[in-house]
Design a protein around this motif. Structure first.
Motif, PDB file in Angstrom:
ATOM      1  N   ILE A   1      75.762  27.216  26.733  1.00  0.00           N
ATOM      2  CA  ILE A   1      75.102  26.203  27.005  1.00  0.00           C
ATOM      3  C   ILE A   1      75.963  25.009  27.761  1.00  0.00           C
TER       4      ILE A   1
ATOM      5  N   LEU B   1      73.779  22.908  35.593  1.00  0.00           N
ATOM      6  CA  LEU B   1      72.282  23.451  35.084  1.00  0.00           C
ATOM      7  C   LEU B   1      71.841  22.670  33.974  1.00  0.00           C
TER       8      LEU B   1
ATOM      9  N   LEU C   1      77.052  26.100  31.179  1.00  0.00           N
ATOM     10  CA  LEU C   1      76.034  25.992  32.257  1.00  0.00           C
ATOM     11  C   LEU C   1      75.915  24.505  32.589  1.00  0.00           C
ATOM     12  N   LYS C   2      75.674  23.578  31.591  1.00  0.00           N
ATOM     13  CA  LYS C   2      75.450  22.328  31.638  1.00  0.00           C
ATOM     14  C   LYS C   2      76.565  21.594  32.488  1.00  0.00           C
TER      15      LYS C   2
ATOM     16  N   ARG D   1      67.556  28.527  30.396  1.00  0.00           N
ATOM     17  CA  ARG D   1      68.196  29.356  31.502  1.00  0.00           C
ATOM     18  C   ARG D   1      68.898  30.444  30.924  1.00  0.00           C
TER      19      ARG D   1
ATOM     20  N   ALA E   1      70.023  24.285  30.722  1.00  0.00           N
ATOM     21  CA  ALA E   1      70.798  25.610  30.461  1.00  0.00           C
ATOM     22  C   ALA E   1      70.270  26.160  29.263  1.00  0.00           C
TER      23      ALA E   1
ATOM     24  N   VAL F   1      76.599  29.247  38.192  1.00  0.00           N
ATOM     25  CA  VAL F   1      77.152  29.959  36.938  1.00  0.00           C
ATOM     26  C   VAL F   1      78.575  30.533  37.195  1.00  0.00           C
TER      27      VAL F   1
END
Length: 590
Positions: A153, A161, A156-157, A167, A164, A183
């Protein structure tokens, strides 16, 4: 000791007065591929030095050896490729002599890698979360299930994103191109590597998403102190984002130094050709070389003919204006009226991808659809090709309503209207060789006999500047640019009246791009072809399109001639698109 970065002396000595050791030093690197006829040298004596915190871009045409050099650094050469000489020193350690086990511990931890194509490098059957977590485990960043998920997480953050955690359960096809690229960037930076290699990290992205990705990548690498190695064919991106530049040609380094200095004052003839061939906002419409030779001169970039070019440009403008005037009086090749497409998404209601779109394309002209990822431009193309049914509105091709066409009529239409899709790897059958791939439309539509079809395939390979020896090879043996040229050759096989090009030159280096754009202009003049050109590259739009439709959130927000849109954009959105072009404000030399 000091090195010059963008005209500024940067001290590279340590506190003890000793010269700082480069993070990456490539010495006399040689890479060869084993073939049936013997070894083929792809990289021949390359030398590159990169210090900590620097950013360096390697540019060159498809097949110049730039991606092979990058893959050699991480010892992931495709097929029969192998390092045959030289050294690759990472912080003093020679990677060319490292064992397989040692390289597995270096990849990810010390060297991060962002591959070229996010769709083919993310497994479509695994969720995004699973793939990011797998990379984290492989790099030894975290071990416990909860810890791994939490780190996924965070990764991705960090890559931009924000939602995340939600997602993680989604799959690659549910992400846009920009999100998939984030990604991969997140996975590449997950272990805070010393060096990040980014192979064409934004070639498939529209300019606004591209700017966001590059800004984010720049801030991340700055915060982590990561050294950045770009592989790119975008000279504007190299000038704007990289401090140092290496120009490669036929496996050798022909010029290197500060990026802006090289691109504004190129010394080597090959670099001069690259810079001259790069489309820019100052470019003008390419004309057919059969009638006017200005386009040929522009691409050859012989500075001595500059005065003559000015006269040729006037002549080409007049010739094109006459052609457009004649086309305007003829019935349009394509008419799109109030076109709407609504997708029903389970659990989320309806999504309107295309919203009341109308435009016309005159026979023998080119209209470009531009806009951000998700603006609806590719959906319009799919409806025109009858790959998607419209929700409402109508499309007329040669006066025929597509909605009324059935089996045999639709099959006949496909011989007159051919597509070139965005992803050359995904649109080519990996089990068919190049000869069969290009000849497939001829076989399907029963054109000619076996011998004439083979001759036509050879002719098409010549037209898209590929050697005839590729006829027996397969898509995985070609570079991204070569695959895109194969896709274009296949589309031209039946000599169609209309060609729909969806990001058809986004994967090509500037020299090949110039050749393909000139080829398209020649074919348009010779055969009266009509083009719908979908692209995120506005500089390319300038040299290929007669008219532009700018799309935003499913609607056309601005439509005018190319010169009007570029010289006097009325909508703020169009102005933002133009401002986001990499290197738009950097004047390249000649």
């Amino acid at each position: 000791m000091s090195v010059e970065l963008n005209g500024t002396d940067v001290d590279t000595t340590t506190s003890t007065g000793e010269a700082e050791r480069p993070l990456l030093q490539i010495k006399d690197l040689k890479v060869a591929f084993r073939t049936q006829t013997g070894d083929v040298t792809a990289v021949d004596g390359v030398d590159i030095t990169l210090y900590r915190g620097q950013s360096l871009a390697i540019v060159g045409e498809s097949g110049s050896g730039k991606s092979t050099t990058a893959h050699a650094i991480i010892n992931l050469l495709p097929g029969s490729g192998r390092i045959t000489g030289g050294q690759i020193l990472l912080d003093g350690e020679d990677l060319a002599k490292a064992s397989k086990k040692d390289m597995e511990s270096i990849r990810g931890r010390k060297i991060g890698f962002v591959p070229q194509d996010p769709m083919s490098n993310l497994n479509p059957v695994w969720s995004i979360g699973f793939q990011v977590e797998e990379a984290i485990r492989a790099n030894g960043i975290a071990s416990g299930r909860k810890e791994v998920k939490q780190r996924a997480i965070e990764v991705l953050k960090q890559a931009g994103l924000q939602d995340a955690d939600r997602r993680l359960k989604q799959f690659p096809h549910q992400f846009s191109g920009g999100m998939r690229q984030r990604v991969l960037i997140g996975m590449g930076l997950a272990a805070d590597p010393q060096l990040l290699i980014a192979d064409e990290p934004t070639s498939a992205l529209d300019v606004t998403v591209q700017r966001v990705i590059l800004d984010h990548l720049e801030s991340l690498t700055r915060e982590l102190g990561t050294t950045l190695l770009f592989i790119t064919h975008d000279l504007g991106l190299a000038a704007e984002r990289a401090e140092q530049l290496v120009v490669m040609y036929k496996g050798k380094v022909v010029e290197s130094g500060p990026s802006r200095e090289i691109l504004q004052n190129p010394q080597h003839p090959y670099t001069q050709r690259l810079v001259a061939a790069a489309p820019s906002l100052a470019s003008r419409r390419i004309q057919a070389t059969g009638s006017i030779h200005a386009a040929e001169q522009a691409i050859a970039a012989d500075a001595a003919t500059a005065a003559g070019d000015e006269l040729d440009l006037i002549a080409t403008a007049e010739a094109r204006a006459a052609a457009l005037e004649a086309a305007a009086s003829a019935p349009p090749a394509i008419v799109v009226e109030n076109l709407t497409k609504v997708f029903k998404i389970r659990g989320s209601g309806d999504f309107k991808a295309v919203d009341d779109v109308s435009f016309q394309i005159a026979k023998g002209t080119t209209t470009a659809l531009v806009g951000e990822s998700g603006s609806g431009k590719s959906t319009v193309a799919k409806m025109l090709l009858k790959l998607e049914d419209s929700t409402s509105g109508r499309i007329l091709v040669g006066g025929q309503d597509l909605a009324s066409l059935t089996g045999p009529e639709l099959f006949k239409l496909r011989s007159r209207m051919q597509p070139v899709f965005q992803d050359p790897y995904g649109s080519l059958n990996p089990l068919r060789n190049i000869g069969n791939t290009i000849g497939e439309p001829l076989f399907t539509h029963k054109v000619g006999d076996r011998r004439s079809r083979r001759e036509r395939v050879y002719e098409l390979l010549d037209q898209v500047a590929l050697p005839r020896t590729l006829i027996g090879r397969y898509p995985n043996e070609l570079s991204g640019g070569q695959r895109q040229r194969i896709a274009i050759a296949r589309a031209l096989a039946l000599k169609p009246e209309i060609v729909v090009l969806d990001e058809a030159v986004s994967a090509l280096d500037v020299l090949v791009q110039a050749q393909i754009l000139r080829l398209l202009a020649d074919l348009q003049s010779e055969l009266g072809l009509t083009y719908l050109f979908i692209t995120h590259d506005l500089a390319v739009v300038r040299v290929i399109a007669d008219n532009v439709c700018v799309m935003q959130k499913g609607r056309i927000v601005e439509a005018a001639t190319t010169d009007e849109v570029f010289d006097n954009p009325k909508e703020q959105y169009t102005q933002d698109l133009l401002a986001a072009i990499p290197g738009a404000n950097i004047e390249l030399g000649a």
